[in-house]
Write an enzyme that holds these catalytic residues in place. Sequence first.
Site, PDB file in Angstrom:
ATOM      1  N   CYS A   2       1.002  -1.078   0.253  1.00  0.00           N
ATOM      2  CA  CYS A   2       0.112   0.066   0.014  1.00  0.00           C
ATOM      3  C   CYS A   2       0.883   1.258   0.030  1.00  0.00           C
ATOM      4  O   CYS A   2       2.030   1.205   0.639  1.00  0.00           O
ATOM      5  CB  CYS A   2      -0.828   0.212   1.108  1.00  0.00           C
ATOM      6  N   ARG A  27       3.500  -0.342  -5.178  1.00  0.00           N
ATOM      7  CA  ARG A  27       3.336  -0.783  -3.767  1.00  0.00           C
ATOM      8  C   ARG A  27       1.863  -1.631  -3.309  1.00  0.00           C
ATOM      9  O   ARG A  27       1.796  -2.028  -2.186  1.00  0.00           O
ATOM     10  CB  ARG A  27       3.327   0.361  -2.600  1.00  0.00           C
ATOM     11  N   TRP A  73      -2.793  -2.968  -1.565  1.00  0.00           N
ATOM     12  CA  TRP A  73      -2.698  -4.037  -1.810  1.00  0.00           C
ATOM     13  C   TRP A  73      -3.409  -4.728  -0.555  1.00  0.00           C
ATOM     14  O   TRP A  73      -3.065  -4.797   0.654  1.00  0.00           O
ATOM     15  CB  TRP A  73      -1.088  -4.571  -1.660  1.00  0.00           C
ATOM     16  N   ASN A  99      -1.309   2.614   5.607  1.00  0.00           N
ATOM     17  CA  ASN A  99      -0.524   1.499   5.075  1.00  0.00           C
ATOM     18  C   ASN A  99      -0.036   0.574   6.296  1.00  0.00           C
ATOM     19  O   ASN A  99       0.601   1.354   7.139  1.00  0.00           O
ATOM     20  CB  ASN A  99       0.635   2.114   4.382  1.00  0.00           C
ATOM     21  N   GLY A 100      -0.296  -0.665   6.227  1.00  0.00           N
ATOM     22  CA  GLY A 100       0.169  -1.339   7.268  1.00  0.00           C
ATOM     23  C   GLY A 100      -0.968  -2.298   7.823  1.00  0.00           C
ATOM     24  O   GLY A 100      -1.945  -2.543   6.986  1.00  0.00           O
ATOM     25  N   GLU A 477      16.238 -18.584  -8.671  1.00  0.00           N
ATOM     26  CA  GLU A 477      15.982 -17.396  -9.167  1.00  0.00           C
ATOM     27  C   GLU A 477      15.065 -17.044 -10.384  1.00  0.00           C
ATOM     28  O   GLU A 477      14.137 -16.621 -10.617  1.00  0.00           O
ATOM     29  CB  GLU A 477      17.021 -16.293  -9.185  1.00  0.00           C
ATOM     30  N   LYS A 481      11.343 -15.887 -11.176  1.00  0.00           N
ATOM     31  CA  LYS A 481      11.001 -15.054 -11.766  1.00  0.00           C
ATOM     32  C   LYS A 481       9.793 -15.226 -13.027  1.00  0.00           C
ATOM     33  O   LYS A 481       8.932 -14.505 -13.299  1.00  0.00           O
ATOM     34  CB  LYS A 481      12.244 -14.500 -12.855  1.00  0.00           C
ATOM     35  N   GLU A 484       6.201 -15.533 -11.100  1.00  0.00           N
ATOM     36  CA  GLU A 484       5.837 -14.472 -10.794  1.00  0.00           C
ATOM     37  C   GLU A 484       5.214 -13.528 -11.836  1.00  0.00           C
ATOM     38  O   GLU A 484       4.102 -12.945 -11.567  1.00  0.00           O
ATOM     39  CB  GLU A 484       6.739 -13.764  -9.565  1.00  0.00           C
ATOM     40  N   HIS A 500      15.287 -37.876  -7.408  1.00  0.00           N
ATOM     41  CA  HIS A 500      14.678 -38.455  -6.024  1.00  0.00           C
ATOM     42  C   HIS A 500      13.336 -37.968  -5.819  1.00  0.00           C
ATOM     43  O   HIS A 500      12.991 -38.090  -4.767  1.00  0.00           O
ATOM     44  CB  HIS A 500      15.739 -37.801  -4.796  1.00  0.00           C
ATOM     45  N   LYS A 595       5.470  -4.607  -4.487  1.00  0.00           N
ATOM     46  CA  LYS A 595       6.954  -4.721  -4.430  1.00  0.00           C
ATOM     47  C   LYS A 595       7.535  -4.821  -3.208  1.00  0.00           C
ATOM     48  O   LYS A 595       8.465  -5.584  -2.932  1.00  0.00           O
ATOM     49  CB  LYS A 595       7.418  -3.516  -5.216  1.00  0.00           C
TER      50      LYS A 595
HETATM   51  C1  F6R Z   1      10.731 -11.098  -6.626  1.00  0.00           C
HETATM   52  C2  F6R Z   1      11.075  -9.993  -5.581  1.00  0.00           C
HETATM   53  C3  F6R Z   1      10.566 -10.478  -4.344  1.00  0.00           C
HETATM   54  C4  F6R Z   1      11.759  -9.507  -3.340  1.00  0.00           C
HETATM   55  C5  F6R Z   1      11.274 -10.007  -1.935  1.00  0.00           C
HETATM   56  C6  F6R Z   1      12.226  -9.189  -0.846  1.00  0.00           C
HETATM   57  O1  F6R Z   1      11.229 -10.663  -7.887  1.00  0.00           O
HETATM   58  O2  F6R Z   1      11.336  -9.082  -5.979  1.00  0.00           O
HETATM   59  O3  F6R Z   1      10.786 -11.614  -3.944  1.00  0.00           O
HETATM   60  O4  F6R Z   1      12.942  -9.857  -3.486  1.00  0.00           O
HETATM   61  O5  F6R Z   1      10.184  -9.273  -1.515  1.00  0.00           O
HETATM   62  O6  F6R Z   1      12.212  -7.731  -1.205  1.00  0.00           O
HETATM   63  P1  F6R Z   1      13.357  -6.805  -0.740  1.00  0.00           P
HETATM   64  O7  F6R Z   1      14.491  -7.204  -1.589  1.00  0.00           O
HETATM   65  O8  F6R Z   1      13.052  -5.387  -1.052  1.00  0.00           O
HETATM   66  O9  F6R Z   1      13.547  -7.108   0.843  1.00  0.00           O
END
Ligand code: F6R
Length: 600
Positions: A2, A27, A73, A99-100, A477, A481, A484, A500, A595
């Site tokens: 948010c 956000r 969010w 926000n929270g 990773e 990617k 998501e 396994h 994010k």
């Molecule tokens: C995936 C992604 C998330 C962040 C995670 C941690 O693409 O961006 O998995 O890596 O939410 O966020 P930060 O790095 O901001 O602590």
Amino acid sequence: MCGIVGYIGQQDAKKILINGLKKLEYRGYDSAGIGLLNQSGVHVFREKGRIADLEAIVDWKITASVGIGHTRWATHGEPNRENAHPHQSASGRLTLVHNGVIDNYEKLKEQYLVGVQLKSDTDTEVIVQLVEVFIGEGLEVAEAFRKTLSLLHGSYAIAMIDAETPDTLFVGKNKSPLLVGLGEGFNVVASDAMAMLQVTDQFVELMDEEIVLVKKDAITIETLDGKMVKRDPFTAELDASDIEKGTYPHYMLKEIDEQPAVMRKLVTAYRDDNGDIKLDQNICEAVKAADRLYIIAAGTSYHAGLVGKQLLERIAGIPTEVHIASEFAYNMPLISKNPLFIFISQSGETADSRGVLVHVKKLGFKTLTITNVPGSTLSREADYTLLLHAGPEIAVASTKAYTAQIAVLAILSVATAEAKGLQPKIDLMKELSIAANAMQTLVDQKEMIEDIARKYLSTSRNAFFIGRAVDYYVALEAALKLKEISYIQAEGFAGGELKHGTIALIEKGTPVIAIATQFHVNGNIRSNLKEVTARGAHACIVSMEGLNEAGDQIVLPEVHDALTPLVSVVPLQLLAYYAALHRGNDVDKPRNLAKSVTVE
Ligand code: F6R
């Protein structure tokens, strides 16, 4: 998660708030709203969906010089118009964004709001109703606001307008980020400086449990228990153009493309005039003094931490553990006698990581944050900070922060090794420059990678990435990617582990993408790929020059074997990007995500 904004001044607040919300959309983006206050009263506009959906329902004829805004969010209650912020008190006098997460909102509701008809399922509405109840008991609005905030357990960044006090924005913060921006004849509030760079670059940080009365020409900061606080503003060193997409169709593509430049920037930032690594000696000493390093992170940052463990152990010779923040908090392992905790976080705001930071600080342990955001909560609260210098990362899927995190961990490893008197067998700054060139070669091969995405991922419902040694970490990773943003169910696996159990999932046409950058396991990973090909998998291999064989689909330019993740991840980021694009998904704002994950 948010984002909130607020404006009080002389200009029309509406445009400033909406523009600010657009910058905060990363956000959260399931609903949005603004509340405007002018002579004729309060005007609230809320809509499910994106800021663009909100813009479509705002009455643009209304002008107001006071207002607040929110992009959501959802945590409490589904993402619909009723649950969108701002929320209003029963009489309509008070209007509030938040926000929270308020942990005790149900208790507060039972205790104070019997007989008050709530209109939403949110924890936020309880806050605004409480303020009104306390006004009803005879408190001034500022005191009612303070009393309410002192009853809240949880995290909040709050901005409130009162129809009867049109010269003031009531603002408060605990755990969720919030800044006050200062202007000539106006002031603003925002979850992130980016939102208000359009009008000011002067910001004042707020600390937990502080409240601020924001007027158009003055701000008053106090602690919840009434102590006045004086704090100087800082200049946000962000270039407004850094946060624009320019000619790119998506931020994610722009940020993937920026990776070679970020590598070069890091080389400059962490190199002295003699070409040697330049790093705060206090940090090197703290790492050197530790008998064990504990890396704490989430998501992509956790994956960078896995690569970092290898670098720190191999180059600096310090035993290192990597932990998922949300697990560590509730399932703490035995801690060594003299640990150093390293928090890796692009945003510096991740609540899961912060929870661990607060806890280990109470235990008296030293802490280092590696983050992209100077002044972020994790940076402020740790003993030391190392910056990623990646520039704002706006796409929800992290790309350039991941490679910057690995590069900074490599720099930290070499600097510590040198502080220990070891002679690292890597000329890191030269090798990072070589890696930057290799990344450039790969980002210039977009057409080829798009073809591979079309061939392997256009209709598949699932996909596997496999690797061994450090390539396994990159496989994790790559899978994150892909899932998501494309919504393809993707998993990263250690090549030897498939047989396994997981190999049972391989059927005709299942895409399996192998990463082969390590000499000592090149034969093994190729055997693992043969095992799945024999069972019908649609196999693709990303190999490194020197280890490549005829028919390998993607061949990476050769780089130092400690730094291969910096380059192997690039085509895999692009594969995810094109897979999502071909499926018509919103690449920068994937469903259900946000994010900056500021709730635990
Ligand atoms: C995936 C992604 C998330 C962040 C995670 C941690 O693409 O961006 O998995 O890596 O939410 O966020 P930060 O790095 O901001 O602590």
